[in-house]
Design a protein around this motif. Structure first.
Motif, mmCIF file in Angstrom:
data_model
loop_
_atom_site.group_PDB
_atom_site.id
_atom_site.type_symbol
_atom_site.label_atom_id
_atom_site.label_comp_id
_atom_site.label_asym_id
_atom_site.label_seq_id
_atom_site.Cartn_x
_atom_site.Cartn_y
_atom_site.Cartn_z
ATOM 1 N N THR A 1 6.514 -34.964 -38.702
ATOM 2 C CA THR A 1 7.944 -34.671 -38.778
ATOM 3 C C THR A 1 8.581 -35.400 -39.955
ATOM 4 O O THR A 1 9.535 -34.906 -40.562
ATOM 5 C CB THR A 1 8.661 -35.069 -37.478
ATOM 6 O OG1 THR A 1 8.393 -36.455 -37.173
ATOM 7 C CG2 THR A 1 8.220 -34.203 -36.314
ATOM 8 N N ARG B 1 5.627 -34.114 -28.106
ATOM 9 C CA ARG B 1 6.364 -32.856 -28.277
ATOM 10 C C ARG B 1 7.872 -33.105 -28.258
ATOM 11 O O ARG B 1 8.628 -32.495 -29.028
ATOM 12 C CB ARG B 1 5.966 -31.857 -27.183
ATOM 13 C CG ARG B 1 4.489 -31.507 -27.189
ATOM 14 C CD ARG B 1 4.203 -30.229 -26.402
ATOM 15 N NE ARG B 1 4.579 -30.312 -24.996
ATOM 16 C CZ ARG B 1 3.779 -30.733 -24.024
ATOM 17 N NH1 ARG B 1 2.548 -31.136 -24.312
ATOM 18 N NH2 ARG B 1 4.189 -30.741 -22.777
ATOM 19 N N ALA B 2 8.301 -34.021 -27.403
ATOM 20 C CA ALA B 2 9.728 -34.348 -27.333
ATOM 21 C C ALA B 2 10.207 -34.990 -28.631
ATOM 22 O O ALA B 2 11.324 -34.725 -29.099
ATOM 23 C CB ALA B 2 9.993 -35.281 -26.152
ATOM 24 N N GLN C 1 10.846 -32.266 -31.207
ATOM 25 C CA GLN C 1 12.063 -31.505 -30.928
ATOM 26 C C GLN C 1 13.319 -32.345 -31.132
ATOM 27 O O GLN C 1 14.348 -31.831 -31.596
ATOM 28 C CB GLN C 1 11.987 -30.951 -29.506
ATOM 29 C CG GLN C 1 10.891 -29.899 -29.363
ATOM 30 C CD GLN C 1 10.486 -29.630 -27.927
ATOM 31 O OE1 GLN C 1 10.679 -30.467 -27.037
ATOM 32 N NE2 GLN C 1 9.903 -28.464 -27.675
ATOM 33 N N ASN C 2 13.247 -33.649 -30.819
ATOM 34 C CA ASN C 2 14.402 -34.523 -31.019
ATOM 35 C C ASN C 2 14.744 -34.695 -32.492
ATOM 36 O O ASN C 2 15.891 -35.008 -32.845
ATOM 37 C CB ASN C 2 14.141 -35.898 -30.391
ATOM 38 C CG ASN C 2 14.161 -35.850 -28.868
ATOM 39 O OD1 ASN C 2 14.714 -34.918 -28.278
ATOM 40 N ND2 ASN C 2 13.554 -36.827 -28.231
ATOM 41 N N GLN D 1 14.718 -32.297 -34.518
ATOM 42 C CA GLN D 1 15.184 -30.962 -34.919
ATOM 43 C C GLN D 1 14.141 -30.212 -35.747
ATOM 44 O O GLN D 1 14.469 -29.513 -36.705
ATOM 45 C CB GLN D 1 16.512 -31.065 -35.676
ATOM 46 C CG GLN D 1 17.631 -31.648 -34.824
ATOM 47 C CD GLN D 1 18.938 -31.753 -35.583
ATOM 48 O OE1 GLN D 1 18.968 -32.125 -36.750
ATOM 49 N NE2 GLN D 1 20.040 -31.415 -34.916
ATOM 50 N N ASP E 1 11.130 -27.380 -35.307
ATOM 51 C CA ASP E 1 10.666 -26.366 -34.371
ATOM 52 C C ASP E 1 9.199 -26.617 -34.019
ATOM 53 O O ASP E 1 8.398 -27.009 -34.876
ATOM 54 C CB ASP E 1 10.822 -24.976 -34.986
ATOM 55 C CG ASP E 1 10.445 -23.884 -34.010
ATOM 56 O OD1 ASP E 1 11.337 -23.408 -33.290
ATOM 57 O OD2 ASP E 1 9.252 -23.517 -33.940
ATOM 58 N N LEU E 2 8.846 -26.371 -32.768
ATOM 59 C CA LEU E 2 7.470 -26.575 -32.308
ATOM 60 C C LEU E 2 6.955 -25.321 -31.628
ATOM 61 O O LEU E 2 7.575 -24.804 -30.693
ATOM 62 C CB LEU E 2 7.394 -27.747 -31.329
ATOM 63 C CG LEU E 2 6.018 -28.011 -30.704
ATOM 64 C CD1 LEU E 2 5.019 -28.435 -31.770
ATOM 65 C CD2 LEU E 2 6.111 -29.058 -29.602
ATOM 66 N N ARG F 1 12.634 -16.644 -33.832
ATOM 67 C CA ARG F 1 13.165 -17.985 -34.088
ATOM 68 C C ARG F 1 13.256 -18.262 -35.581
ATOM 69 O O ARG F 1 14.249 -18.816 -36.071
ATOM 70 C CB ARG F 1 12.278 -19.055 -33.429
ATOM 71 C CG ARG F 1 12.365 -19.101 -31.927
ATOM 72 C CD ARG F 1 12.179 -20.502 -31.377
ATOM 73 N NE ARG F 1 10.970 -21.185 -31.766
ATOM 74 C CZ ARG F 1 9.843 -21.202 -31.066
ATOM 75 N NH1 ARG F 1 9.741 -20.501 -29.953
ATOM 76 N NH2 ARG F 1 8.798 -21.906 -31.478
#
Length: 278
Positions: free
Chosen positions: A81, A110-111, A114-115, A117, A119-120, A188
């Motif tokens: 990320t 995974r969190a 997503q936190n 921002q 996309d997963l 998406r």
């Protein structure tokens, strides 16, 4: 790769892949430069108005990986990320930043993705193992398996992974993931790229020559009746955008020419996405 190829074809974008040779870049790595001139490499990049011989406008960056085990999942999430931030700051057209992860990737990892921002798109290990098994290929083994036995498995896998087996396994995996999930992913990406600017702010800034003081007392005296020297004005610009999805972009630029170049890229992406709905 087939998933991202599906997205790129649907949106009429060029997909640059580190597994594919391309004249427009040097070597096998996909390299883009951040503000400070640092080189950052990515697994896949989608570009607008690009060809094999010409770099285009980057609109989406991707990292992809397979994890057989759960160890260090959060470190992997943090590292991958972190690679996206430079492009998010440099390119206002980089509207989609995503990770495609398969295998054992823990819920906390995974969190974290997503936190931030990002996309997963996540495919559980069981589905990937099952897709290969149906083609007669083994990709999993017990953690305590002896090294010689691991080597035998690796050799058998390499020998059995023919082009036909690759195609067969990919098709099986698509079936296991499901058509709805694949189409949702395309939607998406499309939604992120199709979010249009709702407000654009262009700000011109003028800076005076610096007033320099050798002591605090001198600075204090100056501030009693401050007078700045604007005889040699330095000018720069701020380009800000707020999109329909609530995201924002801000970039400081040195010349109005740079502002125009940046704006043309924004305009080109908006026109391209609008044409897909025509």
């Amino acid at each position: 790769m087939s998933l991202l190829r599906r997205v790129a074809d649907h949106l009429n974008l060029y997909l640059d892949c580190r597994f594919c040779p391309r004249q427009a870049r040097r070597g096998d790595k996909i390299i883009w430069t951040d503000f400070e001139g640092n080189l950052v490499d990515y697994d896949f990049v989608m570009e607008l108005d690009a060809t094999d011989n010409k770099l285009g406008i980057p609109v989406a960056f991707f990292e992809c990986f397979w994890r057989r085990g759960k160890r260090h999942s959060k470190d992997k999430a943090r590292d991958d990320t972190g690679k996206f931030s430079p492009m998010r700051d440099v390119h206002p057209t980089a509207r989609f930043l995503g990770i495609v992860a398969g295998g054992d990737f823990t819920a906390p990892a995974r969190a974290l993705v997503q936190n931030r921002q990002i996309d997963l798109f996540y495919v559980p290990k069981t589905k990937i193992v099952s897709a290969f098994e149906r083609s007669g290929l083994q990709i999993d083994y017990p953690d305590r398996l002896a090294e010689p036995d691991k080597a035998k498995l690796a050799d058998a896998f390499a020998a059995g992974l023919t082009l036909t087996k690759k195609t067969e396994t990919a098709e099986t995996l698509r079936e296991l993931i499901g058509e709805v999930s694949l189409n949702t992913y395309v939607d998406r990406v499309r939604a992120a790229l199709g979010a249009l600017p709702q407000e654009i702010r262009i700000i011109a800034q003028h800076e005076s020559k610096p007033e320099v003081f050798e002591t605090i007392a001198d600075a204090t005296d100056f501030l009693k009746a401050p007078k700045f020297d604007y005889t040699a004005v330095v000018e720069n610009f701020i380009y800000e955008i707020t999109y329909t999805d609530g995201t924002e972009f801000e970039r400081m630029l040195d010349t109005i020419g740079e502002v125009k170049t940046l704006h043309r890229e924004i305009e080109r992406l908006a026109l391209h996405m609008s044409s897909l709905n025509a």
